[in-house]
Motif scaffolding. Structure first.
Motif, PDB file in Angstrom:
ATOM      1  N   GLN A  62       0.832  -1.201   0.000  1.00 46.18           N
ATOM      2  CA  GLN A  62       0.000   0.000   0.000  1.00 46.18           C
ATOM      3  C   GLN A  62       0.867   1.252   0.000  1.00 46.18           C
ATOM      4  O   GLN A  62       1.980   1.249   0.531  1.00 46.18           O
ATOM      5  CB  GLN A  62      -0.909   0.052   1.244  1.00 46.18           C
ATOM      6  CG  GLN A  62      -1.977  -1.006   1.315  1.00 46.18           C
ATOM      7  CD  GLN A  62      -2.832  -0.835   2.564  1.00 46.18           C
ATOM      8  OE1 GLN A  62      -3.141   0.278   2.988  1.00 46.18           O
ATOM      9  NE2 GLN A  62      -3.218  -1.946   3.156  1.00 46.18           N
ATOM     10  N   ILE A  63       0.310   2.312  -0.577  1.00 48.98           N
ATOM     11  CA  ILE A  63       0.879   3.658  -0.480  1.00 48.98           C
ATOM     12  C   ILE A  63      -0.047   4.489   0.395  1.00 48.98           C
ATOM     13  O   ILE A  63      -1.258   4.550   0.146  1.00 48.98           O
ATOM     14  CB  ILE A  63       0.997   4.320  -1.867  1.00 48.98           C
ATOM     15  CG1 ILE A  63       1.928   3.525  -2.787  1.00 48.98           C
ATOM     16  CG2 ILE A  63       1.453   5.771  -1.740  1.00 48.98           C
ATOM     17  CD1 ILE A  63       3.376   3.535  -2.370  1.00 48.98           C
ATOM     18  N   THR A  64       0.495   5.108   1.422  1.00 47.51           N
ATOM     19  CA  THR A  64      -0.294   5.963   2.302  1.00 47.51           C
ATOM     20  C   THR A  64       0.053   7.419   2.016  1.00 47.51           C
ATOM     21  O   THR A  64       1.204   7.827   2.181  1.00 47.51           O
ATOM     22  CB  THR A  64      -0.021   5.630   3.782  1.00 47.51           C
ATOM     23  OG1 THR A  64      -0.443   4.288   4.037  1.00 47.51           O
ATOM     24  CG2 THR A  64      -0.781   6.553   4.708  1.00 47.51           C
ATOM     25  N   LEU A  65      -0.931   8.199   1.580  1.00 49.78           N
ATOM     26  CA  LEU A  65      -0.682   9.596   1.188  1.00 49.78           C
ATOM     27  C   LEU A  65      -0.755  10.518   2.399  1.00 49.78           C
ATOM     28  O   LEU A  65      -1.558  11.442   2.459  1.00 49.78           O
ATOM     29  CB  LEU A  65      -1.712  10.031   0.132  1.00 49.78           C
ATOM     30  CG  LEU A  65      -1.724   9.247  -1.171  1.00 49.78           C
ATOM     31  CD1 LEU A  65      -2.753   9.831  -2.131  1.00 49.78           C
ATOM     32  CD2 LEU A  65      -0.337   9.246  -1.822  1.00 49.78           C
ATOM     33  N   HIS A  66       0.111  10.244   3.347  1.00 52.14           N
ATOM     34  CA  HIS A  66       0.054  11.040   4.570  1.00 52.14           C
ATOM     35  C   HIS A  66       1.296  10.755   5.398  1.00 52.14           C
ATOM     36  O   HIS A  66       1.814   9.650   5.404  1.00 52.14           O
ATOM     37  CB  HIS A  66      -1.191  10.674   5.387  1.00 52.14           C
ATOM     38  CG  HIS A  66      -1.312  11.404   6.688  1.00 52.14           C
ATOM     39  ND1 HIS A  66      -1.600  12.742   6.756  1.00 52.14           N
ATOM     40  CD2 HIS A  66      -1.185  10.987   7.960  1.00 52.14           C
ATOM     41  CE1 HIS A  66      -1.657  13.113   8.028  1.00 52.14           C
ATOM     42  NE2 HIS A  66      -1.393  12.071   8.779  1.00 52.14           N
ATOM     43  N   LEU A  67       1.780  11.775   6.049  1.00 52.95           N
ATOM     44  CA  LEU A  67       2.724  11.645   7.160  1.00 52.95           C
ATOM     45  C   LEU A  67       2.374  12.803   8.093  1.00 52.95           C
ATOM     46  O   LEU A  67       1.729  12.614   9.086  1.00 52.95           O
ATOM     47  CB  LEU A  67       4.176  11.698   6.683  1.00 52.95           C
ATOM     48  CG  LEU A  67       5.222  11.118   7.643  1.00 52.95           C
ATOM     49  CD1 LEU A  67       6.467  10.691   6.892  1.00 52.95           C
ATOM     50  CD2 LEU A  67       5.593  12.103   8.739  1.00 52.95           C
ATOM     51  N   MET A  68       2.739  13.997   7.702  1.00 53.91           N
ATOM     52  CA  MET A  68       2.169  15.197   8.316  1.00 53.91           C
ATOM     53  C   MET A  68       1.356  15.897   7.220  1.00 53.91           C
ATOM     54  O   MET A  68       1.378  15.516   6.061  1.00 53.91           O
ATOM     55  CB  MET A  68       3.269  16.112   8.860  1.00 53.91           C
ATOM     56  CG  MET A  68       4.176  15.458   9.892  1.00 53.91           C
ATOM     57  SD  MET A  68       3.317  14.859  11.366  1.00 53.91           S
ATOM     58  CE  MET A  68       2.935  16.401  12.196  1.00 53.91           C
ATOM     59  N   GLY A  69       0.629  16.943   7.589  1.00 56.07           N
ATOM     60  CA  GLY A  69      -0.118  17.705   6.596  1.00 56.07           C
ATOM     61  C   GLY A  69      -1.459  17.089   6.250  1.00 56.07           C
ATOM     62  O   GLY A  69      -1.786  15.978   6.662  1.00 56.07           O
ATOM     63  N   GLU A  70      -2.261  17.836   5.481  1.00 56.73           N
ATOM     64  CA  GLU A  70      -3.598  17.409   5.059  1.00 56.73           C
ATOM     65  C   GLU A  70      -3.596  17.163   3.548  1.00 56.73           C
ATOM     66  O   GLU A  70      -3.516  18.097   2.752  1.00 56.73           O
ATOM     67  CB  GLU A  70      -4.636  18.480   5.410  1.00 56.73           C
ATOM     68  CG  GLU A  70      -6.008  18.266   4.822  1.00 56.73           C
ATOM     69  CD  GLU A  70      -6.567  16.886   5.083  1.00 56.73           C
ATOM     70  OE1 GLU A  70      -7.059  16.270   4.116  1.00 56.73           O
ATOM     71  OE2 GLU A  70      -6.521  16.416   6.243  1.00 56.73           O
ATOM     72  N   PRO A  71      -3.682  15.894   3.128  1.00 58.49           N
ATOM     73  CA  PRO A  71      -3.578  15.586   1.694  1.00 58.49           C
ATOM     74  C   PRO A  71      -4.679  16.202   0.836  1.00 58.49           C
ATOM     75  O   PRO A  71      -4.429  16.589  -0.313  1.00 58.49           O
ATOM     76  CB  PRO A  71      -3.628  14.053   1.661  1.00 58.49           C
ATOM     77  CG  PRO A  71      -4.182  13.636   2.978  1.00 58.49           C
ATOM     78  CD  PRO A  71      -3.779  14.684   3.950  1.00 58.49           C
ATOM     79  N   LEU A  72      -5.903  16.308   1.363  1.00 59.53           N
ATOM     80  CA  LEU A  72      -7.002  16.849   0.558  1.00 59.53           C
ATOM     81  C   LEU A  72      -6.799  18.323   0.214  1.00 59.53           C
ATOM     82  O   LEU A  72      -7.416  18.835  -0.723  1.00 59.53           O
ATOM     83  CB  LEU A  72      -8.341  16.674   1.291  1.00 59.53           C
ATOM     84  CG  LEU A  72      -9.125  15.396   0.957  1.00 59.53           C
ATOM     85  CD1 LEU A  72      -8.332  14.151   1.336  1.00 59.53           C
ATOM     86  CD2 LEU A  72     -10.470  15.388   1.677  1.00 59.53           C
ATOM     87  N   ALA A  73      -5.937  19.010   0.961  1.00 59.79           N
ATOM     88  CA  ALA A  73      -5.680  20.431   0.717  1.00 59.79           C
ATOM     89  C   ALA A  73      -4.599  20.658  -0.342  1.00 59.79           C
ATOM     90  O   ALA A  73      -4.335  21.799  -0.721  1.00 59.79           O
ATOM     91  CB  ALA A  73      -5.278  21.123   2.020  1.00 59.79           C
ATOM     92  N   HIS A  74      -3.991  19.575  -0.830  1.00 58.12           N
ATOM     93  CA  HIS A  74      -2.951  19.715  -1.850  1.00 58.12           C
ATOM     94  C   HIS A  74      -3.576  20.257  -3.139  1.00 58.12           C
ATOM     95  O   HIS A  74      -4.577  19.731  -3.619  1.00 58.12           O
ATOM     96  CB  HIS A  74      -2.292  18.364  -2.119  1.00 58.12           C
ATOM     97  CG  HIS A  74      -1.010  18.445  -2.875  1.00 58.12           C
ATOM     98  ND1 HIS A  74      -0.949  18.863  -4.196  1.00 58.12           N
ATOM     99  CD2 HIS A  74       0.280  18.165  -2.517  1.00 58.12           C
ATOM    100  CE1 HIS A  74       0.311  18.837  -4.604  1.00 58.12           C
ATOM    101  NE2 HIS A  74       1.074  18.409  -3.612  1.00 58.12           N
ATOM    102  N   PRO A  75      -3.001  21.312  -3.740  1.00 59.91           N
ATOM    103  CA  PRO A  75      -3.605  21.908  -4.951  1.00 59.91           C
ATOM    104  C   PRO A  75      -3.626  20.965  -6.152  1.00 59.91           C
ATOM    105  O   PRO A  75      -4.411  21.176  -7.083  1.00 59.91           O
ATOM    106  CB  PRO A  75      -2.715  23.132  -5.215  1.00 59.91           C
ATOM    107  CG  PRO A  75      -1.446  22.875  -4.477  1.00 59.91           C
ATOM    108  CD  PRO A  75      -1.822  22.062  -3.288  1.00 59.91           C
TER     109      PRO A  75
END
Length: 323
Positions: A62-75
């Motif tokens: 699996q790839i997890t699109l997160h560590l810190m930060g909010e992924p949905l806010a990525h432009p």
């Protein structure tokens, strides 16, 4: 490539359970549960994401699109999901695991619903009252419930986790958690009790593929903390590793400041990074029940694996990983 993997891991073709790719370390909220990021604000471009994903996809389930930060806010969030949908290795599609505070879920719903590679989405529902204590939580929960039901219609195999990672003994947290559990029970016709014992179990099924996941708070390791122990083990470099938004590879998703830097995937291949002396020394230390890095010696989360560390000393077999 296969022989290089064998050299790197010591046996066969090793795959990680998860590789975290931090597409952004910038968050639209500031929760008491998450410490602030000290390193510079950084967005991973879609181009760099595609480059990194191609390098790591053969090595992970699996790839997890997160560590810190909010992924949905990525432009470029939609473009990043499109890249995930297009990526496959030997006919096997990449599986995406996404963790979000879900404040932007309505705005990103259409994009998420059409993502074919979305394997699991985790909603950090404890984040809402932490940031908006005066607001009613019901509309926020309703948006998550509506999304979850819509997702089940188009992607029935995708897992959904409603996360409560703020379990405390104080009355305020107990009341909000009881309210959340009540709303979820109503929405999914479930009968989950608000009496939660994290030592016994960390998730309960709401309905098919939808769960309430819960845990107590933990502290991110910090160099200023006292040494907890020089012995222990971790699943870093065994079942997981993490990549920061600038491409820096670290062994663990709790290394939020990249203090255990192993290399950079924008400049190197993953096999070369994992063959580095620092990575090999850490991995060997974990396998022997020894914490060779200062930050690991100060990590309190690692105490959860003390039983496994003890088994390494005695030769007993134990696996504490969640199913």
């Amino acid at each position: 490539m296969g022989s290089l993997r064998a050299v790197c891991y010591g046996y066969g073709v090793k795959r990680f359970k998860k590789i975290y790719i931090e597409i952004s370390n910038i968050c639209n909220l500031q929760c008491s549960f998450c410490p602030e990021v000290e390193r510079g604000k950084k967005l991973m471009s879609a181009q760099n994401f595609a480059h990194i994903l191609k390098k790591v996809a053969p090595f992970t389930e699996q790839i997890t699109l997160h560590l810190m930060g909010e992924p949905l806010a990525h432009p470029e969030f939609e473009k990043i999901l499109e890249i995930c949908d297009e990526e496959n290795h030997q006919g096997e599609a990449v599986k995406i695991n996404l963790t979000t505070n879900a404040v932007l879920i309505k705005r990103k719903q259409e994009v998420l619903l059409k993502c074919k590679s979305l394997h699991q989405i985790n909603f950090s529902v404890h984040s809402f009252k932490d940031n908006f204590p005066q607001k009613e939580i019901a509309p926020y929960l309703e948006s998550l419930i509506d999304f979850s039901k819509a997702l089940k219609l188009v992607q029935p195999e995708t897992y959904v986790n409603f996360r409560l990672w703020n379990l405390r003994d104080d009355l305020a947290h107990k009341e909000i958690n009881q309210m959340i559990i009540h709303e979820l029970n109503q929405a999914f016709s479930s009968e989950i009790s608000d009496k939660i014992d994290v030592a016994f179990k960390k998730s309960k099924k709401l309905t098919e593929k939808i769960y309430l996941n819960f845990d107590s708070q933990f502290r991110w390791p910090d160099p200023k903390d006292p040494v907890r122990s020089c012995t222990g083990t971790c699943y870093g470099l065994e079942t997981q590793l993490a990549i920061h938004a600038d491409g820096t590879v670290v062994p663990c998703c709790l290394d939020k400041e990249a203090r255990l830097e192993l290399g950079n995937l924008l400049e190197q291949d993953l096999v070369d990074i994992l063959q580095s002396p620092r990575a090999q020394k850490m991995r060997f230390g974990f396998s022997e029940g020894n914490l060779v890095e200062d930050l690991c010696q100060k990590c309190t989360f690692i105490k959860r694996f003390d039983r496994k560390a003890q088994s390494l000393k005695t030769g007993d077999s134990i696996d504490l990983r969640s199913p």
